[in-house]
Scaffold this motif. Structure first.
Motif, short mmCIF file in Angstrom:
data_model
loop_
_atom_site.label_atom_id
_atom_site.label_comp_id
_atom_site.label_asym_id
_atom_site.label_seq_id
_atom_site.Cartn_x
_atom_site.Cartn_y
_atom_site.Cartn_z
N SER A 126 -9.35 6.23 -3.48
CA SER A 126 -9.35 5.07 -2.60
C SER A 126 -10.25 4.00 -3.21
O SER A 126 -11.32 4.31 -3.75
N HIS A 127 -9.81 2.76 -3.13
CA HIS A 127 -10.60 1.65 -3.66
C HIS A 127 -11.35 0.92 -2.55
O HIS A 127 -11.88 -0.17 -2.77
N GLN A 128 -11.41 1.54 -1.40
CA GLN A 128 -12.24 1.08 -0.29
C GLN A 128 -12.49 2.27 0.62
O GLN A 128 -11.67 3.19 0.66
N PRO A 129 -13.63 2.30 1.33
CA PRO A 129 -14.01 3.52 2.05
C PRO A 129 -13.45 3.65 3.46
O PRO A 129 -13.57 4.73 4.04
N VAL A 130 -12.87 2.60 4.02
CA VAL A 130 -12.61 2.63 5.45
C VAL A 130 -11.51 3.61 5.85
O VAL A 130 -11.43 4.01 7.02
N LEU A 132 -11.23 6.69 4.64
CA LEU A 132 -11.69 8.07 4.50
C LEU A 132 -12.38 8.53 5.78
O LEU A 132 -13.29 7.86 6.27
N PRO A 133 -11.97 9.67 6.34
CA PRO A 133 -12.56 10.14 7.60
C PRO A 133 -14.06 10.31 7.51
O PRO A 133 -14.59 10.94 6.60
N SER A 134 -14.76 9.71 8.48
CA SER A 134 -16.21 9.78 8.53
C SER A 134 -16.68 9.57 9.96
O SER A 134 -16.17 8.67 10.65
N PRO A 135 -17.64 10.39 10.42
CA PRO A 135 -18.17 10.19 11.77
C PRO A 135 -18.95 8.88 11.89
O PRO A 135 -19.30 8.48 13.00
N HIS A 136 -19.23 8.24 10.76
CA HIS A 136 -20.02 7.02 10.77
C HIS A 136 -19.18 5.76 10.96
O HIS A 136 -19.73 4.66 11.04
N GLN A 137 -17.85 5.90 11.04
CA GLN A 137 -17.00 4.73 11.18
C GLN A 137 -15.72 5.08 11.93
O GLN A 137 -15.27 6.22 11.93
N ARG A 138 -15.15 4.09 12.60
CA ARG A 138 -13.86 4.27 13.26
C ARG A 138 -12.74 4.21 12.22
O ARG A 138 -12.86 3.52 11.21
N PRO A 139 -11.66 4.93 12.45
CA PRO A 139 -10.52 4.79 11.55
C PRO A 139 -9.85 3.43 11.76
O PRO A 139 -9.90 2.86 12.86
N PRO A 140 -9.25 2.88 10.73
CA PRO A 140 -8.49 1.65 10.91
C PRO A 140 -7.24 1.93 11.72
O PRO A 140 -6.68 3.04 11.65
N PRO A 197 -11.72 13.75 -2.47
CA PRO A 197 -11.14 12.48 -2.93
C PRO A 197 -12.14 11.66 -3.73
O PRO A 197 -13.35 11.82 -3.58
N TRP A 198 -11.62 10.79 -4.56
CA TRP A 198 -12.47 9.86 -5.30
C TRP A 198 -12.55 8.54 -4.54
O TRP A 198 -11.57 8.09 -3.94
N LEU A 199 -13.73 7.94 -4.58
CA LEU A 199 -13.96 6.62 -4.00
C LEU A 199 -14.37 5.69 -5.14
O LEU A 199 -15.47 5.80 -5.67
N ALA A 200 -13.46 4.80 -5.51
CA ALA A 200 -13.71 3.93 -6.66
C ALA A 200 -14.30 2.60 -6.20
O ALA A 200 -13.68 1.54 -6.30
N THR A 201 -15.51 2.67 -5.65
CA THR A 201 -16.24 1.48 -5.24
C THR A 201 -17.65 1.55 -5.78
O THR A 201 -18.17 2.63 -6.10
N ASP A 202 -18.29 0.40 -5.86
CA ASP A 202 -19.66 0.36 -6.36
C ASP A 202 -20.63 0.87 -5.30
O ASP A 202 -20.55 0.46 -4.13
N PRO A 203 -21.56 1.75 -5.66
CA PRO A 203 -22.45 2.32 -4.65
C PRO A 203 -23.45 1.33 -4.05
O PRO A 203 -23.98 1.59 -2.97
N GLN A 334 -9.08 -11.38 6.53
CA GLN A 334 -7.80 -11.55 7.20
C GLN A 334 -7.32 -10.25 7.85
O GLN A 334 -6.48 -10.28 8.76
N GLY A 335 -7.80 -9.10 7.38
CA GLY A 335 -7.37 -7.83 7.95
C GLY A 335 -7.67 -6.69 7.02
O GLY A 335 -8.38 -6.84 6.03
N ALA A 336 -7.11 -5.51 7.33
CA ALA A 336 -7.27 -4.30 6.53
C ALA A 336 -8.75 -3.99 6.32
O ALA A 336 -9.53 -3.96 7.27
N ASP A 337 -9.18 -3.78 5.07
CA ASP A 337 -10.57 -3.45 4.79
C ASP A 337 -11.45 -4.67 4.62
O ASP A 337 -12.65 -4.55 4.37
N GLN A 338 -10.88 -5.86 4.75
CA GLN A 338 -11.62 -7.09 4.46
C GLN A 338 -12.81 -7.34 5.39
O GLN A 338 -13.87 -7.80 4.93
N PRO A 339 -12.73 -7.02 6.69
CA PRO A 339 -13.93 -7.15 7.52
C PRO A 339 -15.09 -6.27 7.03
O PRO A 339 -16.26 -6.66 7.16
N TYR A 340 -14.75 -5.10 6.49
CA TYR A 340 -15.80 -4.24 5.95
C TYR A 340 -16.54 -4.93 4.82
O TYR A 340 -17.79 -4.96 4.79
N TRP A 341 -15.80 -5.50 3.87
CA TRP A 341 -16.43 -6.16 2.73
C TRP A 341 -17.20 -7.41 3.16
O TRP A 341 -18.25 -7.72 2.60
#
Length: 412
Positions: A126-130, A132-140, A197-203, A334-341
């Motif tokens: 994934s090239h964005q984290p949103v 990936l299942p995590s208790p720290h965030q809501r699913p899109p 899974p791999w997360l291809a984002t900068d830490p 505009q949508g998708a993972d963009q609010p996260y960034w």
């Protein structure tokens, strides 16, 4: 070693895979990429010297015609994508040692099934984290399947998301699996993601908080862009103070003329010149004054190092490229993972998130005024020095089994 990379989506889904493909080839692997047949993607891969296996329908007409959030036609599009994995991608994967896939769930679930049938290694990236299942965030939210607003427990929401995924894609995936002698899967989402899974984002830009999922964060996937900027753009840059760039990449806009006018007027209000990137939104100049120039495809790595600020939609690629260049940002998600960034840009102090997707001259002027302050400029330059540049190397060496054990991936 032979590796197949599979993706389906807009530029942000294709470009990182090109970066990984180039690095894998440099390390001696044989690589090909399954991607949409859009002309610009074919040119991108040809320029990198990477073979393209066209998959599915062109993306650009689809992205620019589908109503945002609408589920109309989704079932057929998903069925077509799933079928393409078991047909075109399966044929391309013959003789390969590994299959790396990214994109929407119909793509990755089908791709993993192909890898399972062939008995080769599969990696979901994934090239964005949103997503990936995590208790720290809501699913899109999935198209046509809104999440119940009264539920606040993220674990419950992720369980519901898995159910939605099964309802939407499970039958089609399992029908194709049965046709090639594979048993059905009862959780198509988690099957596609795998346990690692791999997360291809900068830490720095996108820190991953540990969960039950064993996520491997490699860093973002880029390749050095050595293309010179067009002569007319260089002349514009050299003719005055650093301008402000505005562009929305592969994201379409319903009111592109109004957005272009608001952006140019806001930039002028700050006493700055403007570079307007046409992109898939079709932005253009609003008049013939010489303080603005419109451009098409260009080397963002080189361009963003020359601008005063970057006004953009908040994709993972544009956000990371601007951060690497040390350019202050104004993000209009505009949508998708963009609010996260957009939130990450604000949290890091390297720019401003605009309130809402559609700017007015006044609202964008306020955001741009803040982004152009010396405090944000200094902070953006400081953060630029922390952005990793070895994401494709970490991923490629891990895939090839030659990673330096003394230097673990960023997530370790």
């Amino acid at each position: 070693m032979r590796v197949l990379l599979s993706t389906y989506g807009a530029r942000g889904s294709v470009e990182p895979m090109v970066g990984l493909a180039v690095r894998l080839r440099e390390l001696g692997a044989e690589v090909r990429v399954c991607a949409p047949p859009d002309e610009e993607f074919a040119e991108l891969l040809a320029g990198a010297g990477v073979p393209l296996v066209p998959v599915g329908r062109p993306v650009r007409p689809l992205v620019t015609s589908v109503v945002p959030g609408s589920a109309v036609g989704l079932a057929q599009r998903a069925a077509d994508l799933i079928a393409a994995q078991f047909d075109t991608v399966a044929a391309a994967a013959e003789g390969c040692d590994a299959l790396v896939a990214t994109g929407p769930l119909p793509v990755t679930a089908g791709a993993r099934s192909v890898a399972e049938k062939l008995g080769i290694r599969f990696v979901h990236v994934s090239h964005q984290p949103v997503i990936l299942p995590s208790p720290h965030q809501r699913p899109p939210a999935r198209r046509g399947r809104p999440l119940p607003p009264e539920v606040t427990d993220n674990r419950v929401l992720w369980d519901l998301d898995a159910q939605y995924a099964n309802d939407m894609f499970g039958a089609a995936v399992n029908t194709h699996r049965a046709a090639i002698g594979l048993p059905p899967v009862d959780n198509v989402r988690d099957y596609a993601f795998t346990d690692r899974p791999w997360l291809a984002t900068d830490p720095t830009l996108s820190p991953w908080r540990p969960t039950d999922l064993d996520v491997v964060q490699t860093g973002a996937w880029f390749r050095p862009d050595e293309r010179p900027l067009p002569p007319e753009l260089m002349a514009f840059l050299d003719a005055g103070t650093p301008p402000v760039y505005v562009g929305f990449g592969s994201t379409p806009l319903s009111a592109s003329k109004d957005v272009a006018r608001a952006a140019v007027e806001a930039i002028r209000a700050q006493g700055r010149r403007a570079i307007v990137s046409r992109g898939w939104a079709g932005l253009d100049l609003i008049d013939d004054q010489d303080d603005c120039v419109a451009i098409g495809e260009a080397n963002h790595q080189a361009l963003f190092a020359r601008v005063a600020a970057v006004v953009h939609h908040g994709s993972a690629g544009t956000t990371t490229t601007a951060a690497r260049a040390g350019a202050p940002q104004v993000v209009l998600p505009q949508g998708a993972d963009q609010p996260y960034w957009a939130g990450r840009v604000t949290d890091l102090g390297i720019g401003v998130a605009h309130d809402g997707p559609t700017p007015t001259t006044e609202s964008l002027s306020i955001a741009l005024k803040t982004a152009l302050t010396s405090e944000i400029r200094v902070r953006a330059r400081a953060v630029a020095g922390t952005i990793r540049t070895d994401g494709t190397t970490v991923a490629a060496t891990s895939l090839l089994g030659t990673a330096d054990r003394a230097r673990p991936p960023a997530s370790a």
